[in-house]
Design a protein around this motif. Structure first.
Motif, PDB file in Angstrom:
ATOM      1  N   MET A 132       4.021  28.567  21.511  1.00 47.16           N
ATOM      2  CA  MET A 132       5.286  28.180  20.901  1.00 47.16           C
ATOM      3  C   MET A 132       6.190  29.391  20.701  1.00 47.16           C
ATOM      4  O   MET A 132       5.744  30.531  20.747  1.00 47.16           O
ATOM      5  N   TYR A 133       7.458  29.078  20.459  1.00 40.50           N
ATOM      6  CA  TYR A 133       8.443  30.061  20.020  1.00 40.50           C
ATOM      7  C   TYR A 133       9.070  29.527  18.743  1.00 40.50           C
ATOM      8  O   TYR A 133       9.634  28.426  18.743  1.00 40.50           O
ATOM      9  N   ASP A 134       8.941  30.290  17.665  1.00 42.16           N
ATOM     10  CA  ASP A 134       9.449  29.860  16.358  1.00 42.16           C
ATOM     11  C   ASP A 134       8.890  28.484  16.000  1.00 42.16           C
ATOM     12  O   ASP A 134       9.584  27.640  15.454  1.00 42.16           O
ATOM     13  N   PHE A 135       7.623  28.285  16.353  1.00 45.10           N
ATOM     14  CA  PHE A 135       6.874  27.057  16.076  1.00 45.10           C
ATOM     15  C   PHE A 135       7.443  25.831  16.791  1.00 45.10           C
ATOM     16  O   PHE A 135       7.260  24.703  16.345  1.00 45.10           O
ATOM     17  N   LYS A 136       8.095  26.066  17.911  1.00 43.75           N
ATOM     18  CA  LYS A 136       8.605  24.970  18.744  1.00 43.75           C
ATOM     19  C   LYS A 136       8.046  25.129  20.155  1.00 43.75           C
ATOM     20  O   LYS A 136       7.884  26.243  20.642  1.00 43.75           O
ATOM     21  N   PRO A 137       7.765  24.021  20.861  1.00 38.49           N
ATOM     22  CA  PRO A 137       7.215  24.097  22.219  1.00 38.49           C
ATOM     23  C   PRO A 137       8.292  24.523  23.216  1.00 38.49           C
ATOM     24  O   PRO A 137       9.494  24.461  22.910  1.00 38.49           O
ATOM     25  N   LEU A 221       4.181  32.380  19.483  1.00 35.78           N
ATOM     26  CA  LEU A 221       2.807  32.177  19.038  1.00 35.78           C
ATOM     27  C   LEU A 221       1.904  32.363  20.248  1.00 35.78           C
ATOM     28  O   LEU A 221       1.878  31.527  21.154  1.00 35.78           O
ATOM     29  N   ILE A 222       1.192  33.498  20.261  1.00 32.86           N
ATOM     30  CA  ILE A 222       0.257  33.818  21.335  1.00 32.86           C
ATOM     31  C   ILE A 222      -1.099  34.050  20.690  1.00 32.86           C
ATOM     32  O   ILE A 222      -1.261  34.979  19.881  1.00 32.86           O
ATOM     33  N   VAL A 223      -2.073  33.233  21.011  1.00 30.48           N
ATOM     34  CA  VAL A 223      -3.400  33.355  20.407  1.00 30.48           C
ATOM     35  C   VAL A 223      -4.419  33.754  21.477  1.00 30.48           C
ATOM     36  O   VAL A 223      -4.208  33.533  22.666  1.00 30.48           O
ATOM     37  N   ASP A 224      -5.526  34.322  21.023  1.00 29.31           N
ATOM     38  CA  ASP A 224      -6.577  34.757  21.948  1.00 29.31           C
ATOM     39  C   ASP A 224      -7.543  33.631  22.300  1.00 29.31           C
ATOM     40  O   ASP A 224      -8.271  33.723  23.291  1.00 29.31           O
ATOM     41  N   ALA A 225      -7.571  32.597  21.488  1.00 32.52           N
ATOM     42  CA  ALA A 225      -8.495  31.475  21.730  1.00 32.52           C
ATOM     43  C   ALA A 225      -7.943  30.235  21.055  1.00 32.52           C
ATOM     44  O   ALA A 225      -7.128  30.316  20.128  1.00 32.52           O
ATOM     45  N   LEU A 226      -8.409  29.076  21.514  1.00 34.67           N
ATOM     46  CA  LEU A 226      -7.958  27.810  20.939  1.00 34.67           C
ATOM     47  C   LEU A 226      -8.982  27.223  19.976  1.00 34.67           C
ATOM     48  O   LEU A 226      -8.835  26.095  19.505  1.00 34.67           O
ATOM     49  N   LYS A 229     -14.903  30.634  16.499  1.00 31.20           N
ATOM     50  CA  LYS A 229     -16.356  30.522  16.441  1.00 31.20           C
ATOM     51  C   LYS A 229     -16.875  30.940  15.064  1.00 31.20           C
ATOM     52  O   LYS A 229     -16.316  31.809  14.410  1.00 31.20           O
ATOM     53  N   ASN A 230     -17.962  30.329  14.679  1.00 32.55           N
ATOM     54  CA  ASN A 230     -18.657  30.670  13.435  1.00 32.55           C
ATOM     55  C   ASN A 230     -17.733  30.619  12.225  1.00 32.55           C
ATOM     56  O   ASN A 230     -17.750  31.500  11.353  1.00 32.55           O
ATOM     57  N   LEU A 231     -16.889  29.595  12.187  1.00 35.60           N
ATOM     58  CA  LEU A 231     -15.967  29.437  11.072  1.00 35.60           C
ATOM     59  C   LEU A 231     -16.580  28.472  10.051  1.00 35.60           C
ATOM     60  O   LEU A 231     -16.814  27.297  10.342  1.00 35.60           O
ATOM     61  N   ASN A 232     -16.850  29.011   8.857  1.00 36.23           N
ATOM     62  CA  ASN A 232     -17.520  28.210   7.834  1.00 36.23           C
ATOM     63  C   ASN A 232     -16.550  27.521   6.881  1.00 36.23           C
ATOM     64  O   ASN A 232     -16.892  26.518   6.267  1.00 36.23           O
ATOM     65  N   ARG A 233     -15.347  28.057   6.771  1.00 35.73           N
ATOM     66  CA  ARG A 233     -14.380  27.481   5.830  1.00 35.73           C
ATOM     67  C   ARG A 233     -13.618  26.326   6.496  1.00 35.73           C
ATOM     68  O   ARG A 233     -12.895  26.519   7.469  1.00 35.73           O
ATOM     69  N   ILE A 234     -13.803  25.143   5.919  1.00 36.06           N
ATOM     70  CA  ILE A 234     -13.171  23.954   6.475  1.00 36.06           C
ATOM     71  C   ILE A 234     -11.650  24.031   6.380  1.00 36.06           C
ATOM     72  O   ILE A 234     -10.938  23.617   7.299  1.00 36.06           O
ATOM     73  N   ASP A 235     -11.134  24.597   5.290  1.00 38.66           N
ATOM     74  CA  ASP A 235      -9.679  24.667   5.119  1.00 38.66           C
ATOM     75  C   ASP A 235      -9.039  25.541   6.194  1.00 38.66           C
ATOM     76  O   ASP A 235      -7.967  25.222   6.725  1.00 38.66           O
ATOM     77  N   GLU A 236      -9.703  26.654   6.552  1.00 40.64           N
ATOM     78  CA  GLU A 236      -9.176  27.531   7.600  1.00 40.64           C
ATOM     79  C   GLU A 236      -9.256  26.862   8.966  1.00 40.64           C
ATOM     80  O   GLU A 236      -8.345  27.008   9.791  1.00 40.64           O
ATOM     81  N   MET A 237     -10.332  26.135   9.199  1.00 43.14           N
ATOM     82  CA  MET A 237     -10.482  25.446  10.480  1.00 43.14           C
ATOM     83  C   MET A 237      -9.379  24.393  10.651  1.00 43.14           C
ATOM     84  O   MET A 237      -8.760  24.295  11.714  1.00 43.14           O
ATOM     85  N   ILE A 238      -9.113  23.629   9.589  1.00 41.94           N
ATOM     86  CA  ILE A 238      -8.071  22.595   9.654  1.00 41.94           C
ATOM     87  C   ILE A 238      -6.705  23.231   9.840  1.00 41.94           C
ATOM     88  O   ILE A 238      -5.892  22.764  10.656  1.00 41.94           O
ATOM     89  N   LEU A 239      -6.434  24.305   9.096  1.00 40.02           N
ATOM     90  CA  LEU A 239      -5.142  24.970   9.207  1.00 40.02           C
ATOM     91  C   LEU A 239      -4.936  25.548  10.602  1.00 40.02           C
ATOM     92  O   LEU A 239      -3.842  25.446  11.170  1.00 40.02           O
ATOM     93  N   PHE A 240      -5.986  26.116  11.180  1.00 40.45           N
ATOM     94  CA  PHE A 240      -5.864  26.685  12.530  1.00 40.45           C
ATOM     95  C   PHE A 240      -5.602  25.591  13.554  1.00 40.45           C
ATOM     96  O   PHE A 240      -4.689  25.722  14.382  1.00 40.45           O
ATOM     97  N   GLN A 241      -6.363  24.527  13.523  1.00 38.01           N
ATOM     98  CA  GLN A 241      -6.193  23.448  14.494  1.00 38.01           C
ATOM     99  C   GLN A 241      -4.822  22.785  14.349  1.00 38.01           C
ATOM    100  O   GLN A 241      -4.187  22.421  15.341  1.00 38.01           O
ATOM    101  N   ASN A 242      -4.357  22.648  13.115  1.00 42.52           N
ATOM    102  CA  ASN A 242      -3.009  22.121  12.902  1.00 42.52           C
ATOM    103  C   ASN A 242      -1.952  23.103  13.410  1.00 42.52           C
ATOM    104  O   ASN A 242      -0.964  22.713  14.048  1.00 42.52           O
ATOM    105  N   GLY A 243      -2.174  24.375  13.118  1.00 40.35           N
ATOM    106  CA  GLY A 243      -1.171  25.406  13.400  1.00 40.35           C
ATOM    107  C   GLY A 243      -0.895  25.644  14.866  1.00 40.35           C
ATOM    108  O   GLY A 243       0.203  26.064  15.229  1.00 40.35           O
ATOM    109  N   ILE A 244      -1.863  25.380  15.737  1.00 35.26           N
ATOM    110  CA  ILE A 244      -1.638  25.594  17.168  1.00 35.26           C
ATOM    111  C   ILE A 244      -1.023  24.367  17.842  1.00 35.26           C
ATOM    112  O   ILE A 244      -0.839  24.353  19.060  1.00 35.26           O
TER     113      ILE A 244
END
Length: 307
Positions: A132-137, A221-226, A229-244
């Protein structure tokens, strides 16, 4: 650096006379195919540059990078390095061909970008990790019939373009990514860079153009992976999946307050940094800075109007 450029000649009558008198240009008239009426419009190509003459204006348009390569017998391409001095040489050559003063021009469009060699395949980067650019596709996401990978984030006066330059030019032994700011509004050039004529394209303006390119690059928005791995915090996992997902930010914009959206963006960036998912973006920015410094590090004082 500056590639495509479009400008009109403020002294139309003199410019037209010089173009008409040139042995290098064969101007062609335009005819209405239905009525046979001769239109008040003439067109021509000089090298790779397009010339258009209408009742009110004489305009030149084309890739000044390709023009340089054509006159230097490097082929009509723009994947090689093109320094500030190369640009000055090419512009002076073009203007001298038609006996046109740089100050007697008015720039309406230009593209400023850099070609960088990267370790990763640009296709993989563009297809998967530049999101994304400025959170837009992207407004445009094209393949050019298998000859290139291309993203464009378009606004009213400019676009940020990222594409696979090596694939576009069938270069199998290189991974060239081009990052480019395409400016399509003269008002944007005037407001942000005080660029009116060719004479204004000095080293200071190039610096400001590069800084603006980086400013827009930072919004990508340029990320190294989609996935993480080894993410134990559910809140961070949800935020990451939403954020991409661009749809998440669109829905958030429509439903929530500005303050809440800003906090979500800050938290999302914290997750990216915490899990080291910004290494590629950091690497690309370093290479852009290095390439810009390399291309500006030249001595072209022998050319007129060089600052």
């Amino acid at each position: 650096m500056v590639d495509l450029i479009k400008y009109f000649l403020t002294n139309r009558e003199l410019a037209v006379k010089n173009i008409e008198d040139s042995n290098n240009v064969d101007l062609r008239i335009c005819i209405n195919s239905k009525t046979g009426e001769i239109l008040d419009k003439r067109t021509a190509y000089y090298k790779n540059m397009f010339i258009e003459i209408t009742e009110n204006r004489a305009t030149l348009k084309g890739s000044i990078h390709k023009y340089f390569n054509v006159i230097e017998d490097y082929g009509e391409q723009n994947f090689n390095d093109f320094s500030y001095c190369d640009f000055k040489y090419a512009i002076n050559n073009l203007q001298n061909t038609f006996h046109i003063n740089d100050e007697e021009t008015h720039i309406t469009n230009l593209e400023f970008g850099l070609n960088i060699d990267i370790d990763i395949n640009p296709q993989k980067l563009i297809d998967n990790y530049i999101l994304m650019y400025d959170f837009k596709p992207p407004n445009r996401n094209e393949k050019f019939y298998g000859k290139g990978d291309y993203l464009e984030f378009k606004t009213t006066d400019y676009s940020l373009k990222i594409y696979n330059k090596s694939k576009q030019n069938s270069l199998k032994n290189r991974n060239i990514l081009r990052v480019e700011l395409k400016i399509t509004g003269a008002r944007y050039l005037k407001k942000h860079f005080s660029i009116y004529s060719l004479n204004d394209l000095d080293k200071n303006r190039f610096k400001r153009l590069f800084e603006k390119l980086l400013e827009h690059f930072d919004k990508l928005l340029i990320v190294d992976a989609l996935s993480i791995k080894n993410l134990n915090r559910i809140d961070e996992m949800i935020l990451f999946q939403n954020g991409i997902s661009s749809s998440y930010w669109k829905e958030l914009k429509n439903a929530e307050s500005y303050k809440f959206r800003s906090r979500c963006k800050e938290d999302f960036h914290k997750v990216l940094k915490k899990h080291n998912l910004l290494k590629t973006k950091t690497m690309l920015k370093v290479q852009l800075k290095f390439k810009y410094k390399e291309l500006m590090n030249c001595d072209c004082a022998i050319f007129k109007n060089v600052a």
